[in-house]
Design a protein around this motif. Structure first.
Motif, PDB file in Angstrom:
ATOM      1  N   LYS A  74       0.988  -1.239  -0.280  1.00  0.00           N
ATOM      2  CA  LYS A  74      -0.401  -0.054   0.264  1.00  0.00           C
ATOM      3  C   LYS A  74       1.091   1.350   0.337  1.00  0.00           C
ATOM      4  N   HIS A  75       1.971   1.369   1.137  1.00  0.00           N
ATOM      5  CA  HIS A  75       2.660   2.270   1.047  1.00  0.00           C
ATOM      6  C   HIS A  75       3.589   2.557  -0.083  1.00  0.00           C
ATOM      7  N   ILE A  76       4.220   1.647  -0.368  1.00  0.00           N
ATOM      8  CA  ILE A  76       5.028   1.778  -1.944  1.00  0.00           C
ATOM      9  C   ILE A  76       4.309   1.563  -3.762  1.00  0.00           C
ATOM     10  N   ILE A  77       3.062   1.449  -3.756  1.00  0.00           N
ATOM     11  CA  ILE A  77       2.038   1.971  -5.094  1.00  0.00           C
ATOM     12  C   ILE A  77       1.070   3.444  -4.316  1.00  0.00           C
ATOM     13  N   ALA A  78       0.889   3.120  -3.254  1.00  0.00           N
ATOM     14  CA  ALA A  78       0.042   5.229  -2.950  1.00  0.00           C
ATOM     15  C   ALA A  78      -0.549   5.318  -3.752  1.00  0.00           C
ATOM     16  N   GLU A  79      -2.242   3.787  -3.845  1.00  0.00           N
ATOM     17  CA  GLU A  79      -3.139   4.537  -4.816  1.00  0.00           C
ATOM     18  C   GLU A  79      -4.133   4.951  -3.292  1.00  0.00           C
ATOM     19  N   PRO A  80      -4.274   5.674  -3.490  1.00  0.00           N
ATOM     20  CA  PRO A  80      -5.698   6.545  -2.953  1.00  0.00           C
ATOM     21  C   PRO A  80      -6.930   5.393  -3.057  1.00  0.00           C
ATOM     22  N   ARG A  81      -7.717   5.641  -2.317  1.00  0.00           N
ATOM     23  CA  ARG A  81      -9.175   5.007  -2.711  1.00  0.00           C
ATOM     24  C   ARG A  81      -9.348   5.657  -2.657  1.00  0.00           C
ATOM     25  N   PRO A  82     -11.174   5.375  -3.365  1.00  0.00           N
ATOM     26  CA  PRO A  82     -12.053   6.183  -4.137  1.00  0.00           C
ATOM     27  C   PRO A  82     -12.174   7.381  -3.167  1.00  0.00           C
ATOM     28  N   TRP A  83     -12.788   8.095  -3.888  1.00  0.00           N
ATOM     29  CA  TRP A  83     -12.719   9.911  -3.923  1.00  0.00           C
ATOM     30  C   TRP A  83     -13.621   9.844  -2.284  1.00  0.00           C
ATOM     31  N   LEU A  84     -14.294   9.359  -2.036  1.00  0.00           N
ATOM     32  CA  LEU A  84     -15.935   9.556  -1.437  1.00  0.00           C
ATOM     33  C   LEU A  84     -15.562   8.941  -0.006  1.00  0.00           C
ATOM     34  N   ARG A  85     -13.768   7.965   0.015  1.00  0.00           N
ATOM     35  CA  ARG A  85     -13.992   7.956   1.402  1.00  0.00           C
ATOM     36  C   ARG A  85     -12.071   8.424   1.826  1.00  0.00           C
ATOM     37  N   LYS A  86     -11.733   9.415   0.999  1.00  0.00           N
ATOM     38  CA  LYS A  86     -10.413  10.405   1.235  1.00  0.00           C
ATOM     39  C   LYS A  86     -10.648  10.938   3.337  1.00  0.00           C
ATOM     40  N   GLY A  87      -9.831  10.751   3.519  1.00  0.00           N
ATOM     41  CA  GLY A  87      -9.934  10.919   4.817  1.00  0.00           C
ATOM     42  C   GLY A  87     -10.824  10.274   5.992  1.00  0.00           C
ATOM     43  N   LEU A  88     -10.984   9.251   5.665  1.00  0.00           N
ATOM     44  CA  LEU A  88     -12.513   8.867   6.629  1.00  0.00           C
ATOM     45  C   LEU A  88     -11.392   7.480   7.408  1.00  0.00           C
ATOM     46  N   TYR A  89     -10.528   6.964   6.571  1.00  0.00           N
ATOM     47  CA  TYR A  89      -9.720   5.455   7.567  1.00  0.00           C
ATOM     48  C   TYR A  89      -8.181   5.943   6.773  1.00  0.00           C
ATOM     49  N   THR A  90      -7.590   5.146   6.681  1.00  0.00           N
ATOM     50  CA  THR A  90      -6.686   4.864   5.898  1.00  0.00           C
ATOM     51  C   THR A  90      -6.322   5.097   4.556  1.00  0.00           C
ATOM     52  N   GLU A  91      -5.394   6.188   4.021  1.00  0.00           N
ATOM     53  CA  GLU A  91      -5.605   6.339   3.111  1.00  0.00           C
ATOM     54  C   GLU A  91      -5.515   5.838   1.715  1.00  0.00           C
ATOM     55  N   TYR A  92      -3.492   5.234   1.815  1.00  0.00           N
ATOM     56  CA  TYR A  92      -4.324   4.248   0.532  1.00  0.00           C
ATOM     57  C   TYR A  92      -4.749   2.653   0.685  1.00  0.00           C
ATOM     58  N   GLY A  93      -5.062   2.086  -0.183  1.00  0.00           N
ATOM     59  CA  GLY A  93      -6.640   1.237  -0.922  1.00  0.00           C
ATOM     60  C   GLY A  93      -6.058   0.564  -2.026  1.00  0.00           C
ATOM     61  N   MET A  94      -4.513   0.140  -2.546  1.00  0.00           N
ATOM     62  CA  MET A  94      -4.136  -0.865  -3.686  1.00  0.00           C
ATOM     63  C   MET A  94      -3.002  -1.712  -2.743  1.00  0.00           C
ATOM     64  N   PRO A  95      -3.495  -2.702  -2.356  1.00  0.00           N
ATOM     65  CA  PRO A  95      -3.883  -3.458  -2.706  1.00  0.00           C
ATOM     66  C   PRO A  95      -5.090  -3.673  -1.644  1.00  0.00           C
ATOM     67  N   SER A  96      -6.382  -4.359  -1.519  1.00  0.00           N
ATOM     68  CA  SER A  96      -7.802  -4.155  -0.853  1.00  0.00           C
ATOM     69  C   SER A  96      -7.172  -5.192   0.660  1.00  0.00           C
ATOM     70  N   SER A  97      -6.937  -5.226   1.883  1.00  0.00           N
ATOM     71  CA  SER A  97      -6.129  -5.755   2.962  1.00  0.00           C
ATOM     72  C   SER A  97      -7.235  -6.873   2.920  1.00  0.00           C
ATOM     73  N   HIS A  98      -8.805  -6.262   2.903  1.00  0.00           N
ATOM     74  CA  HIS A  98      -9.909  -7.308   3.169  1.00  0.00           C
ATOM     75  C   HIS A  98      -9.638  -8.483   2.215  1.00  0.00           C
ATOM     76  N   SER A  99      -9.646  -7.956   0.934  1.00  0.00           N
ATOM     77  CA  SER A  99      -9.403  -9.051  -0.395  1.00  0.00           C
ATOM     78  C   SER A  99      -8.041  -9.876  -0.416  1.00  0.00           C
ATOM     79  N   GLN A 100      -6.696  -9.792   0.067  1.00  0.00           N
ATOM     80  CA  GLN A 100      -6.240  -9.620  -0.237  1.00  0.00           C
ATOM     81  C   GLN A 100      -6.355 -11.345   1.188  1.00  0.00           C
ATOM     82  N   MET A 101      -6.552 -10.536   2.388  1.00  0.00           N
ATOM     83  CA  MET A 101      -6.761 -12.035   3.876  1.00  0.00           C
ATOM     84  C   MET A 101      -7.649 -12.800   3.270  1.00  0.00           C
ATOM     85  N   MET A 102      -8.997 -12.486   2.897  1.00  0.00           N
ATOM     86  CA  MET A 102     -10.230 -13.361   2.777  1.00  0.00           C
ATOM     87  C   MET A 102      -9.330 -14.523   1.329  1.00  0.00           C
ATOM     88  N   TRP A 103      -8.863 -13.957   0.555  1.00  0.00           N
ATOM     89  CA  TRP A 103      -8.194 -14.835  -0.657  1.00  0.00           C
ATOM     90  C   TRP A 103      -6.498 -15.637  -0.056  1.00  0.00           C
TER      91      TRP A 103
END
Length: 229
Positions: free
Chosen positions: A70-99
């Motif tokens: 996430k910190h290497i790629i530094a891709e932001p989350r969808p713009w409606l979610r900016k500022g609410l949680y961790t800034e970066y969203g690539m790759p999704s930690s939930h998706s990665q953990m589940m798979w």
């Protein structure tokens, strides 16, 4: 969608559109990675099995790699979610953990878990469990997009990374670490903490069930004999 009122699910910070039942259900489903972590800790505390500890170590490594990516790629989350949680969203930690969890468990079902029953019944329940694991991973992945925490690209890359790490960690555990478990289990610290190795037992649930049943019958006969004297 800027006028959507978001509501946090009770006791968590997972938000869903207020009045959206599907969103609420998906918010609940997105807590599955938290449930997995809690399950790992519970199993380790009560079963103290080396394979479970190793599996949990892989899950933690998976999370660490996700944070690094996430910190290497530094891709932001969808713009409606900016500022609410961790800034970066690539790759999704939930998706990665589940798979990661699903991939590892499916391989475990195929190569490690066996039962003394008919081959057809064994195959059937393995398929059912595998389908449930994959379905759960899909639902959590979809929930992150539906609730606007991630884009499709972020969850799909998370799934790909999780699957690769799940396959890799299972291969490492199965081929390299498991042969070392008997040695590790003999260490004094493991004996003190009652950490055990059950890797040579094909199905630990069936093993514990049959031994508990045998022991219970033996103790019942002994108790009946004592009462008759």
């Amino acid at each position: 969608m800027t006028d959507i009122e978001w509501k946090a699910f009770s006791l968590t910070h997972v938000e869903y559109p207020k009045g959206d039942i599907i969103g609420q259900l998906l918010a609940i489903s997105s807590l599955a990675p938290v449930a997995i972590i809690v399950g790992f800790v519970t199993l380790i505390l009560f079963r103290r099995d080396l394979h479970t500890i190793t599996f949990f170590g892989g899950a933690l490594l998976n999370e660490g790699i996700n944070l690094l990516l996430k910190h290497i790629i530094a891709e932001p989350r969808p713009w409606l979610r900016k500022g609410l949680y961790t800034e970066y969203g690539m790759p999704s930690s939930h998706s990665q953990m589940m798979w990661f969890f699903a991939a590892y468990c499916v391989l475990f079902l195929i190569f490690r878990l066996r039962h003394i029953s008919s081959s057809m019944m064994e195959l059937l329940w393995k398929v059912v469990v595998a389908v449930c694991l994959i379905t759960a991973a899909f639902i959590v992945m979809y929930s992150r997009v539906y609730l606007l925490y991630h884009t499709w690209g972020q969850v799909l890359w998370g799934a790909l990374v999780g699957i690769i790490l799940g396959f890799g960690w299972f291969t490492l555990t199965h081929l390299m670490l498991t042969p070392l478990f008997p040695i590790v289990a003999s260490w004094k610290v493991c004996e003190t903490l009652m950490i055990r190795d059950t890797s040579l037992i094909p199905n630990i649930l069936w093993f514990e069930y049959t031994h508990a049943r045998t022991e219970n019958r033996a103790r019942s006969r002994k108790l009946a004999s004592m009462k008759s004297q």
